[in-house]
Design a protein around this motif. Structure first.
Motif, short mmCIF file in Angstrom:
data_model
loop_
_atom_site.label_atom_id
_atom_site.label_comp_id
_atom_site.label_asym_id
_atom_site.label_seq_id
_atom_site.Cartn_x
_atom_site.Cartn_y
_atom_site.Cartn_z
N PHE A 3 0.64 -1.22 -0.02
CA PHE A 3 -0.12 0.10 0.02
C PHE A 3 0.74 1.44 -0.18
CE2 PHE A 3 -3.02 -3.17 1.33
CZ PHE A 3 -4.32 -2.50 1.01
N ASP A 4 0.64 2.12 -0.16
CA ASP A 4 1.02 3.53 -0.37
C ASP A 4 0.05 4.50 1.09
OD1 ASP A 4 1.82 4.13 -2.83
OD2 ASP A 4 0.00 4.49 -4.25
N VAL A 5 1.32 4.44 1.81
CA VAL A 5 1.23 5.13 3.02
C VAL A 5 0.76 6.79 2.84
CG1 VAL A 5 1.36 5.55 5.24
CG2 VAL A 5 1.78 3.12 4.35
N LEU A 6 -0.20 7.53 3.17
CA LEU A 6 0.01 9.36 3.20
C LEU A 6 -0.70 9.26 4.78
CD1 LEU A 6 -2.28 10.17 -0.01
CD2 LEU A 6 -0.28 9.98 0.58
N LYS A 7 0.35 10.36 5.26
CA LYS A 7 0.46 10.41 6.36
C LYS A 7 -0.52 12.59 6.89
CE LYS A 7 2.12 11.89 11.14
NZ LYS A 7 1.11 13.22 10.76
N LEU A 8 -1.48 12.16 7.21
CA LEU A 8 -2.38 13.73 6.21
C LEU A 8 -1.67 14.44 8.02
CD1 LEU A 8 -5.79 12.34 5.13
CD2 LEU A 8 -3.59 13.43 4.28
N PRO A 9 -1.89 15.71 7.91
CA PRO A 9 -1.84 16.25 9.16
C PRO A 9 -2.89 16.97 9.82
CG PRO A 9 -0.67 18.17 7.56
CD PRO A 9 -0.90 16.64 6.89
N ALA A 10 -3.71 15.97 10.06
CA ALA A 10 -4.93 16.37 10.70
C ALA A 10 -5.03 15.54 11.68
CB ALA A 10 -5.69 16.27 9.02
N CYS A 11 -6.56 15.99 12.36
CA CYS A 11 -7.10 14.83 13.44
C CYS A 11 -8.68 14.02 12.93
CB CYS A 11 -6.28 15.19 14.91
SG CYS A 11 -7.08 13.50 15.63
N LEU A 42 -11.59 13.99 7.52
CA LEU A 42 -11.39 15.25 6.78
C LEU A 42 -12.10 14.68 5.25
CD1 LEU A 42 -7.87 16.18 6.22
CD2 LEU A 42 -9.94 17.52 7.64
N PRO A 43 -13.03 15.51 4.63
CA PRO A 43 -13.46 15.15 3.32
C PRO A 43 -12.69 15.26 2.34
CG PRO A 43 -14.40 16.90 4.43
CD PRO A 43 -13.53 16.51 4.81
N ARG A 44 -12.78 14.01 1.03
CA ARG A 44 -11.28 14.17 0.09
C ARG A 44 -10.88 15.60 -0.25
NH1 ARG A 44 -8.92 9.38 0.77
NH2 ARG A 44 -9.94 8.15 -0.01
N ASP A 45 -12.17 16.47 -0.69
CA ASP A 45 -11.58 17.48 -1.20
C ASP A 45 -10.19 18.67 0.11
OD1 ASP A 45 -14.18 17.86 0.47
OD2 ASP A 45 -14.19 19.52 -0.93
N TYR A 46 -10.50 18.72 1.43
CA TYR A 46 -9.63 18.11 2.05
C TYR A 46 -8.66 18.15 1.79
CZ TYR A 46 -13.16 21.76 3.90
OH TYR A 46 -14.75 22.71 3.95
N GLU A 47 -8.52 17.44 1.76
CA GLU A 47 -6.90 16.68 1.93
C GLU A 47 -5.73 16.71 0.83
OE1 GLU A 47 -7.51 12.38 1.62
OE2 GLU A 47 -8.41 12.26 2.80
N GLU A 48 -5.66 17.45 -0.08
CA GLU A 48 -5.08 18.30 -0.69
C GLU A 48 -4.89 19.43 -0.40
OE1 GLU A 48 -3.35 16.77 -3.85
OE2 GLU A 48 -4.87 14.81 -2.65
N ARG A 49 -5.53 20.33 0.21
CA ARG A 49 -5.94 21.65 0.43
C ARG A 49 -4.39 21.71 1.70
NH1 ARG A 49 -10.96 24.02 1.45
NH2 ARG A 49 -12.21 23.95 -0.66
N ILE A 50 -4.45 20.19 2.70
CA ILE A 50 -3.60 20.13 3.36
C ILE A 50 -1.86 19.35 4.16
CG2 ILE A 50 -5.23 20.03 5.21
CD1 ILE A 50 -5.28 17.16 5.39
N LYS A 51 -1.81 19.21 1.84
CA LYS A 51 -0.07 18.39 1.70
C LYS A 51 -0.35 17.15 2.83
CE LYS A 51 0.83 22.25 0.08
NZ LYS A 51 0.45 24.27 0.72
N PRO A 52 -0.59 16.22 1.64
CA PRO A 52 -0.43 14.59 2.96
C PRO A 52 1.11 14.43 2.36
CG PRO A 52 -2.12 14.44 0.78
CD PRO A 52 -2.02 16.04 1.20
#
Length: 135
Positions: A101-109, A112-122
């Motif tokens: 699997f590709d693993v992304l860490k999102l700097p959030a807790c 999140l709606p999918r469209d916000y993921e790009e805004r927070i730079k995984p």
């Protein structure tokens, strides 16, 4: 009824008995139960990501096996097709890497709606980087 709702993300949380409450002696769901719920959610919401939320039982060293309840639940969720795991155990991250699997860490807790993921730079994680990032 659930089929008519189109959420941007479905977060599955797992009952967690809490000491000092009337529910403290009630057993949490099994890994098989969790897998069934995830598969059903993915069947109902085919175009919606389903994630394992942060609320889930943690390990109890007095009663859990060496693998631990938390790791077992997270692995069952991954095997059932979950699209993400909130705050996974380092062993679960290792399992994800090992499984390709590709693993992304999102700097959030939280969810999140999918469209916000790009805004927070995984952050894309690579094997060997993952343990320190979640400690």
């Amino acid at each position: 009824m659930l089929e008519q709702i189109e959420p941007s993300t479905v977060s599955i949380i797992v009952f967690r008995p809490t000491k000092g409450t009337e529910m403290e002696t009630v057993a949490p769901p099994s890994c098989e139960d969790l897998a069934t719920v995830i598969k059903k959610a993915k069947q109902i919401h085919r175009r919606t990501p389903v994630i394992l939320g942060m609320m889930r039982p943690r390990d109890n060293p007095e009663t859990d096996s060496w693998m631990g309840r938390r790791i077992a639940l997270e692995k069952a969720a991954v095997d059932a097709g979950v699209d993400g795991v909130e705050r996974p155990h380092p062993a679960t991250l290792g399992y994800l890497f090992y499984s390709g699997f590709d693993v992304l860490k999102l700097p959030a807790c939280g969810v999140l709606p999918r469209d916000y993921e790009e805004r927070i730079k995984p952050v894309v994680l690579h094997p060997g980087e993952y343990v320190a990032m979640w400690e």
